[in-house]
Design a protein around this motif. Sequence first.
Motif, PDB file in Angstrom:
ATOM      1  N   GLN A   1      41.434  48.874  -3.360  1.00 14.91           N
ATOM      2  CA  GLN A   1      41.558  49.184  -4.936  1.00 14.91           C
ATOM      3  C   GLN A   1      42.029  47.903  -5.410  1.00 14.91           C
ATOM      4  O   GLN A   1      41.580  47.739  -6.560  1.00 14.91           O
ATOM      5  N   GLU A   2      42.742  46.884  -4.742  1.00  7.59           N
ATOM      6  CA  GLU A   2      43.015  45.724  -5.700  1.00  7.59           C
ATOM      7  C   GLU A   2      41.529  44.756  -5.426  1.00  7.59           C
ATOM      8  O   GLU A   2      41.182  44.270  -6.634  1.00  7.59           O
TER       9      GLU A   2
ATOM     10  N   THR B   1      39.573  55.620   1.062  1.00  7.42           N
ATOM     11  CA  THR B   1      39.430  54.229   1.262  1.00  7.42           C
ATOM     12  C   THR B   1      40.129  53.096   0.694  1.00  7.42           C
ATOM     13  O   THR B   1      40.124  51.773   0.891  1.00  7.42           O
ATOM     14  N   GLU B   2      40.838  53.538  -0.449  1.00  4.80           N
ATOM     15  CA  GLU B   2      41.342  52.749  -1.351  1.00  4.80           C
ATOM     16  C   GLU B   2      42.669  51.997  -0.793  1.00  4.80           C
ATOM     17  O   GLU B   2      42.640  50.792  -1.347  1.00  4.80           O
ATOM     18  N   LEU B   3      43.256  52.227   0.403  1.00  8.21           N
ATOM     19  CA  LEU B   3      44.220  51.686   0.731  1.00  8.21           C
ATOM     20  C   LEU B   3      43.810  50.697   2.412  1.00  8.21           C
ATOM     21  O   LEU B   3      44.692  49.952   2.660  1.00  8.21           O
ATOM     22  N   CYS B   4      42.396  50.902   2.505  1.00  2.06           N
ATOM     23  CA  CYS B   4      42.026  49.869   3.780  1.00  2.06           C
ATOM     24  C   CYS B   4      42.085  48.706   3.449  1.00  2.06           C
ATOM     25  O   CYS B   4      41.571  48.288   2.295  1.00  2.06           O
ATOM     26  N   ALA B   5      42.467  47.688   4.330  1.00  3.25           N
ATOM     27  CA  ALA B   5      42.266  46.327   4.003  1.00  3.25           C
ATOM     28  C   ALA B   5      41.051  45.607   4.038  1.00  3.25           C
ATOM     29  O   ALA B   5      40.391  45.994   4.941  1.00  3.25           O
TER      30      ALA B   5
ATOM     31  N   THR C   1      44.419  49.648   7.887  1.00  2.06           N
ATOM     32  CA  THR C   1      45.098  49.026   6.702  1.00  2.06           C
ATOM     33  C   THR C   1      45.772  47.673   7.152  1.00  2.06           C
ATOM     34  O   THR C   1      46.111  47.023   6.234  1.00  2.06           O
ATOM     35  N   LYS C   2      45.670  47.319   8.599  1.00  2.61           N
ATOM     36  CA  LYS C   2      45.884  45.912   8.931  1.00  2.61           C
ATOM     37  C   LYS C   2      44.855  45.634   9.779  1.00  2.61           C
ATOM     38  O   LYS C   2      44.219  46.250  10.423  1.00  2.61           O
TER      39      LYS C   2
ATOM     40  N   PRO D   1      44.402  45.568  -0.215  1.00  4.50           N
ATOM     41  CA  PRO D   1      43.854  46.865  -0.199  1.00  4.50           C
ATOM     42  C   PRO D   1      42.473  46.858  -1.154  1.00  4.50           C
ATOM     43  O   PRO D   1      42.008  46.104  -2.163  1.00  4.50           O
TER      44      PRO D   1
END
Length: 398
Positions: free
Chosen positions: A248-249, A279-283, A382-383, A246
């Motif tokens: 955020q990571e 956008t934080e959880l977008c891969a 997200t994928k 993600p």
Amino acid sequence: MHFVQRLLSQSKLPLTPKQFWWYALGYWSIFAIITFGQLSMLWILKEGLVMQYHETFIWLLDGLFWWSTTPLILYASLKVPIAFKERKTLLIRQVFLHLLIVTFLNIFLNSFHYLITNPIMFWAVGKSVPAEKYLFSLFMAYTASFSQYMLLVIGFNKVSYIYRYQALKQEHFKAELTNEQLRGQLATAQLQSLKMQLNPHFLFNTLHAVVSLMIKNDIRKATQMITTLSDLLRAVLVNQKADFIPLQEELKLTQQYLAIQQIRFQDRLKVEYDINPATELCAVPQLILQPLVENSFTHGISELTTNAVIRITSKIRGTFLIIEVIDNGVGNKQRKSSSGTGLGLKNTMLRLQQAYGNHGILDFTQPPGGGTIVSLSFPSQTKTKIQETNDLLLPYHR
């Protein structure tokens, strides 16, 4: 038996030889029963008598003959298929060839009766059938035998075509699945290869900075930088098997890298963030931002003595995720062109291409007023495409 097995294999019919013979018996039994009924009615109407035992015996031999020739008839149907969509001349030729085959079979059957069955019948019951009756039977039964023969040929052609078509579709599907597996494995291997090149690249650059601090006898900063680098490497190792994480990571990894650089620049460096929460959880590919930030230091703000700014932004535009790394470095007057951006940005472009194809874009611009904007653009999912492929193929690896 081997001939029947080979015939079934060529036609792709899901039958065993035993099942094949039972189906053939059922097919010819239908016509045999109809023929028996017709002959019985003819004898009753003509003479008021039913069929004699020796005549019933001949009728049974006829049925057994056609039943036993079923593999040969079906083999002929495969070698000379009846296809109504072909040219008329070819269709006529195919029908004519089958006409010759069924003529030969009828002549063979009646010759067998005359030469073999007739003497046996004369020995057993003292009666025989004149040759002209066999000739009469040949012409009378010819139409029915030809119809039964052609019905079997055309029906078998149709059923065989359906099963062979399904088998080809299945083989094509398996081939496509195998190719998709190979493409997914290749893409994953290429991404891993690029990431393995990238990790040592930024590691060596950071260690070079540590060495520079030690040469300057600034042990405190060097120690602090090594400690921060250790934390960064630990975070990278946690996700070492993940090609995508993600955003955020990814930002946390970038912040740790920037913490190392802030040790060098101290008050000269200011880092700003404008991250859209959506956008934080977008891969995103792991360590996709680090080479962009490093590029800002290496070719831009490293020459500034004060007020160095790096700004990281993210937003959604349509179906795409847009990430920008902006700095206020020396700009296009003194900075090297994008063709000389080095291994970090080249690997970034390759990783985008591997993960997103033509939908992954790296844009490098230098406004006239100074500074540089490096922009990443790819589908906001997200994928990613690679992950979806791996998810699809996972059940086939179990």
